[in-house]
Motif scaffolding. Structure first.
Motif, short mmCIF file in Angstrom:
data_model
loop_
_atom_site.label_atom_id
_atom_site.label_comp_id
_atom_site.label_asym_id
_atom_site.label_seq_id
_atom_site.Cartn_x
_atom_site.Cartn_y
_atom_site.Cartn_z
N GLU A 1 1.30 -1.43 -0.33
CA GLU A 1 0.06 0.05 0.08
C GLU A 1 0.66 1.68 0.18
N ILE A 2 2.07 1.37 0.94
CA ILE A 2 2.84 2.20 1.05
C ILE A 2 3.13 2.84 -0.83
N PHE A 3 4.08 1.75 -1.54
CA PHE A 3 3.92 2.26 -2.43
C PHE A 3 2.97 2.29 -3.14
N GLN A 4 1.49 1.61 -3.88
CA GLN A 4 0.71 1.75 -4.41
C GLN A 4 0.48 3.73 -3.59
N SER A 5 0.31 3.74 -2.91
CA SER A 5 -0.07 5.18 -2.68
C SER A 5 0.87 6.63 -2.96
N GLY A 6 2.10 5.94 -3.58
CA GLY A 6 3.26 6.56 -3.78
C GLY A 6 4.33 8.18 -2.81
N TYR A 7 3.77 7.04 -1.52
CA TYR A 7 4.24 7.47 -0.64
C TYR A 7 6.50 7.24 -0.60
N VAL A 8 6.80 6.18 -1.24
CA VAL A 8 7.78 6.56 -1.05
C VAL A 8 8.30 6.23 -3.14
#
Length: 590
Positions: free
Chosen positions: A242-249
């Motif tokens: 989810e952290i990647f999918q949301s563009g946070y990283v």
């Protein structure tokens, strides 16, 4: 204890969905093919998945960049007006070189100085630059850093290096080949487990190479011993978090080189491959194609499955990290250099004997996911049943810059962290930048443009290899290149508070060594905690905004002109004919 400047608060606490092999283990497994199964595309644009992800990432990076620029405080520069007038989002790429554990540990410290969650990074380093960056490329040891972050659910450097109880994820107190230390049974048990895993992969119908062993050893070191070191964890799992999918990283990229079957030559015309969360492939004219990473291992013809089933789980996380660092396969074959003796030596030697052959420095990927495709020019490789990949630094491009030069990615500035061992003292001399510069004229690259750089002797004699240097500062000086390249901020490993230039093949580090090298990396990125240059944050900000200022024909702030006078290579070369070696001093290192 880890130095206080590197103590993190956890940046993220977001649920993750881990994608494993269908078998739940190291062996790939059969799955139903998607209804529109056609896995290969021409490398003439970004994938739709990457394009969609970029929109999300830019909603995170642009506010972070505003904060970073505000803190830098460039005089006579209106940040709001700058972003209002911007022609596009500013795209920043971070590239971490190979160099074994030296590169991994120095890189960890360098990256921590860019992370606003590191204590004191905002005040004494470049905190917020990590949050402002879009791409994160790693090669070999640098890829152990970036891969450890991404495949441990984007944990912080603190969790990789240190815990209140224990040694962090990176426990380097024993050699990777002798993890049990005095407990020989623990080490033997590990090799026994790896042997069973390779047998399972063979039983599933796939070839194995020494890279399979190396990748499994890396998995035990970087992903822990639970669940047999996450034996079924795949690299493509990154896209499902989810952290990647949301563009946070940032967007992680692992780099490897291709090698034509039956040859032993790696040069600037070798194909550069990248693994990213969505795809495996190359922009180079030799292949000019990408394939869906989660389905590699599926028998295909021109990207179309040739059977009534597909394969998942072949993109094992450790195997991908091992591919990018397959240079260490040669080290594995020289057991006398590992410090292993006695019964354990005999058992491991016997274990390796069945796999050692003329291609011991490569990773074998079968079935070739690009078999019979028509986009590239390398007929021999495209007609081969197998795809052969090897350590991404074997073509001398030890900093993984090539993926960030692709015109389709529109990168404005690249921060190139060089932890190479180009000299006898295991310090860099700019050789990787020289190789990347020369490669743009080799004919294989995808309209890659790279700024002018000096020769390696000039790098040393003029001090460019022991302090940050900007290359390609003014696009008006680059008009003879095929297009305007990104501005490159070169940051080489320099020993400040500890002798950080350990051997690439040092396989064991005490906790104190680990902590002090990471701390030194922080000092490299921060110009010794801003004591060498209190305007370093400001000068980095000037490098970041330069291409957009030029694109929109805005005047460069006076303070940026001063920074460029200080950090931009002036184009001069050392023509004395002398050969130079390092002479470190108080402003460059110990």
């Amino acid at each position: 204890m880890l130095p206080s400047s590197l103590l993190f608060s956890l940046a993220y606490n977001i649920a993750t969905i881990l994608a494993y092999s269908p078998t739940g283990d190291y062996a790939p497994g059969k799955v139903s093919c998607p209804s529109d199964a056609s896995f290969v595309r021409e490398a003439n644009a970004l994938s739709s998945q990457e394009s969609e992800w970029l929109d999300k990432r830019h909603t995170q990076t642009q506010p972070a960049l505003k904060e970073f620029l505000t803190r830098a405080g460039i005089s006579d520069f209106n940040i709001e007006d700058f972003f209002d007038d911007a022609s596009s989002n500013i795209t920043i790429g971070l590239a971490f070189s190979g160099g074994g554990y030296r590169a991994m540990l120095n890189g960890a410290g360098q990256l921590s100085a860019l992370d606003s969650n590191t204590r004191n990074a905002n005040e004494l380093g470049l905190g917020g630059l990590y949050q402002s960056s879009t791409y994160l490329a790693g090669l070999s040891g640098g890829n152990w850093l970036t891969g450890s972050l991404a495949l441990n659910n984007w944990t912080g450097i603190e969790d990789l290096v240190y815990h209140d109880e224990g040694d962090g994820v990176w426990d380097l107190s024993h050699s990777i080949f002798d993890e049990g230390g005095w407990n020989i049974f623990k080490t033997l048990g590990r090799f026994s487990a790896i042997s069973k895993e390779l047998s399972a992969k063979k039983s599933a119908g796939y070839k194995t190479s020494i890279t399979d062993i190396w990748g499994r050893l890396l998995s035990y070191q970087f992903f822990g011993s639970n669940n047999e070191a996450s034996s079924g964890l795949t690299f493509s799992t990154i896209k499902d978090t989810e952290i990647f999918q949301s563009g946070y990283v940032p967007f992680p990229i692992s780099v490897a080189d291709g090698r034509v079957p039956g040859t032993f030559i790696i040069n600037l015309n070798s194909t550069v491959f990248e693994f990213n969360p969505f795809e495996l492939g190359s922009w180079d004219s030799s292949f000019k194609a990408f394939t869906d990473l989660q389905y590699i291992g599926t028998p295909v013809n021109n990207g179309e499955p040739t059977s009534d089933y597909c394969i998942q789980g072949y993109d094992n996380a450790g195997f991908v990290l091992g591919t990018s660092s397959s240079l260490f396969n040669q080290f594995m074959l020289q057991l006398n250099t590992t410090g292993i003796t006695g019964l354990l030596y005999d058992i491991i030697e016997d274990f390796l004997a069945g796999l050692s052959d003329a291609d011991d420095d490569i990773a074998v990927y079968n079935y070739n996911p690009f078999y019979n495709t028509t986009f590239g020019s390398s007929e021999t490789a495209l007609k081969s049943d197998d795809l052969y990949l090897c350590d991404g630094g074997e073509d001398l491009q030890n900093i993984p810059i090539t993926p960030l030069l692709q015109p389709e990615r529109e990168v404005d500035v690249i921060f190139a962290f060089d932890n190479s061992a180009d000299t006898d003292d295991h310090l860099p001399d700019g050789a990787s930048l020289v190789a990347t510069y020369e490669r743009q004229f080799a004919g294989i690259a995808n309209d890659n443009a790279f700024p002018y750089v000096p020769d390696t002797n000039t790098f040393i004699s003029k001090g460019l290899a022991s302090r940050p240097t900007f290359f390609g500062c003014y696009s008006s000086n680059l008009t003879e290149l095929s297009r305007t390249p990104p501005l490159v901020v070169y940051i080489p490993n320099t020993p400040y508070s500890t002798w950080s230039n350990t051997s690439t093949f040092q396989m064991q580090y005490s906790n104190d060594e680990k902590y002090t090298i990471v701390q030194n990396g922080f000092e490299v990125s921060s110009r010794y905690n801003l004591t060498i240059d209190s305007d370093w944050q400001k000068c980095v900000s000037c490098a970041i905004i330069q291409r957009e200022l030029e694109n929109t024909k805005q005047e460069q702030p006076a303070e940026c002109q001063q920074c460029f006078d200080k950090y931009c290579w002036d184009g001069s070369l050392d023509t004395s004919g002398e050969t130079y070696s390092y002479s470190l001093n108080a402003t460059s290192g110990l």
